[in-house]
Design an enzyme around this catalytic site. Structure first.
Site, mmCIF file in Angstrom:
data_model
loop_
_atom_site.group_PDB
_atom_site.id
_atom_site.type_symbol
_atom_site.label_atom_id
_atom_site.label_comp_id
_atom_site.label_asym_id
_atom_site.label_seq_id
_atom_site.Cartn_x
_atom_site.Cartn_y
_atom_site.Cartn_z
ATOM 1 N N HIS A 31 -1.928 7.937 6.908
ATOM 2 C CA HIS A 31 -0.940 8.762 6.189
ATOM 3 C C HIS A 31 -1.582 10.027 5.629
ATOM 4 C CE1 HIS A 31 2.879 6.675 6.225
ATOM 5 N NE2 HIS A 31 2.306 5.535 5.875
ATOM 6 N N GLN A 85 3.156 9.951 1.031
ATOM 7 C CA GLN A 85 4.450 9.293 1.183
ATOM 8 C C GLN A 85 5.406 9.615 0.040
ATOM 9 O OE1 GLN A 85 2.502 5.283 2.157
ATOM 10 N NE2 GLN A 85 4.526 5.139 3.107
ATOM 11 N N HIS A 116 -4.068 1.985 7.742
ATOM 12 C CA HIS A 116 -2.690 2.475 7.771
ATOM 13 C C HIS A 116 -2.501 3.594 6.742
ATOM 14 C CE1 HIS A 116 1.791 1.851 8.137
ATOM 15 N NE2 HIS A 116 1.727 2.376 6.924
ATOM 16 N N GLU A 117 -2.964 3.356 5.521
ATOM 17 C CA GLU A 117 -2.786 4.352 4.458
ATOM 18 C C GLU A 117 -3.676 5.583 4.687
ATOM 19 O OE1 GLU A 117 -0.222 3.951 2.767
ATOM 20 O OE2 GLU A 117 0.065 1.813 3.075
ATOM 21 N N GLY A 121 0.833 -1.194 0.000
ATOM 22 C CA GLY A 121 0.000 0.000 0.000
ATOM 23 C C GLY A 121 0.866 1.242 0.000
ATOM 24 N N CYS A 174 6.219 0.054 7.537
ATOM 25 C CA CYS A 174 5.888 1.168 6.654
ATOM 26 C C CYS A 174 7.072 1.443 5.736
ATOM 27 C CB CYS A 174 5.572 2.405 7.504
ATOM 28 S SG CYS A 174 5.136 3.871 6.557
ATOM 29 N N LEU A 175 6.782 1.657 4.467
ATOM 30 C CA LEU A 175 7.848 1.973 3.516
ATOM 31 C C LEU A 175 8.608 3.227 3.917
ATOM 32 C CD1 LEU A 175 6.012 1.255 0.132
ATOM 33 C CD2 LEU A 175 7.673 -0.200 1.313
#
Length: 171
Positions: free
Chosen positions: A135, A51, A131-132, A46, A89-90
């Site tokens: 962000h 991000q 989660h996204e 995702g 997380c990326l």
């Protein structure tokens, strides 16, 4: 398509609240394509537009490498149940923590072609969407942790990486 630069914690861009997408057009479709390309390049499931430094409410997801999901201007309608799962997380590389999330959610959003959709999700998809969506509000998974755990993660990141150019780490 192109791979976009990913923002890494503690970049202040990760704390910016995203703005709603007002109109679907070729620019938004290019952003979506580039976000998928970036997510796959980074081996994620995702990615939120914030991000990659794009302050629009756009999320791309593909948890099973089969179905690509695009959520534009997502809104949480309903949530229930609890699920503790280890998240990563990326934008916070090599860090993971168990986070309490709702196991079942219902959201409304706009899809890639501009149609309103409603999605009911559970398990990993539910957690990924939450989660996204965080962000898009400038919130990171580590914000759910105690201050002590947040400080430990920040120290680990500063030890592992040197912050450079406001959005890139150099190993």
């Amino acid at each position: 398509m192109s791979v976009l630069n990913l923002l890494y914690y503690p970049d202040p861009g990760l704390r910016i609240k995203a703005e709603p997408v007002k109109k679907m057009n070729s620019k938004i479709n290019k952003i979506i394509n580039d976000m998928f390309e970036t997510m796959y390049f980074q081996e994620g499931i995702g990615l939120a537009a914030t991000q990659v430094g794009i302050n629009l409410k756009i999320i791309v997801i593909n948890i099973d490498q089969i179905e690509e999901i695009v959520l534009i201007n997502p809104k949480l309608i309903e949530k229930y149940g609890n699920s503790y799962i280890e998240e990563g997380c990326l934008s916070i590389p090599d860090q993971r923590a168990k986070i309490n999330r709702s196991n079942f959610i219902k959201i409304q959003a706009i899809n890639r072609i501009g149609n309103k959709i409603e999605i009911t999700a559970s398990s990993l998809l539910s957690i990924c969407i939450q989660h996204e969506m965080d962000h898009l509000e400038g919130k990171l998974f580590i914000d759910y942790l105690s201050l002590l755990k947040q400080n430990r993660i920040e120290k680990k990141i500063k030890k592992l990486y040197k912050f450079k150019n406001h959005n890139k780490y150099e190993i």
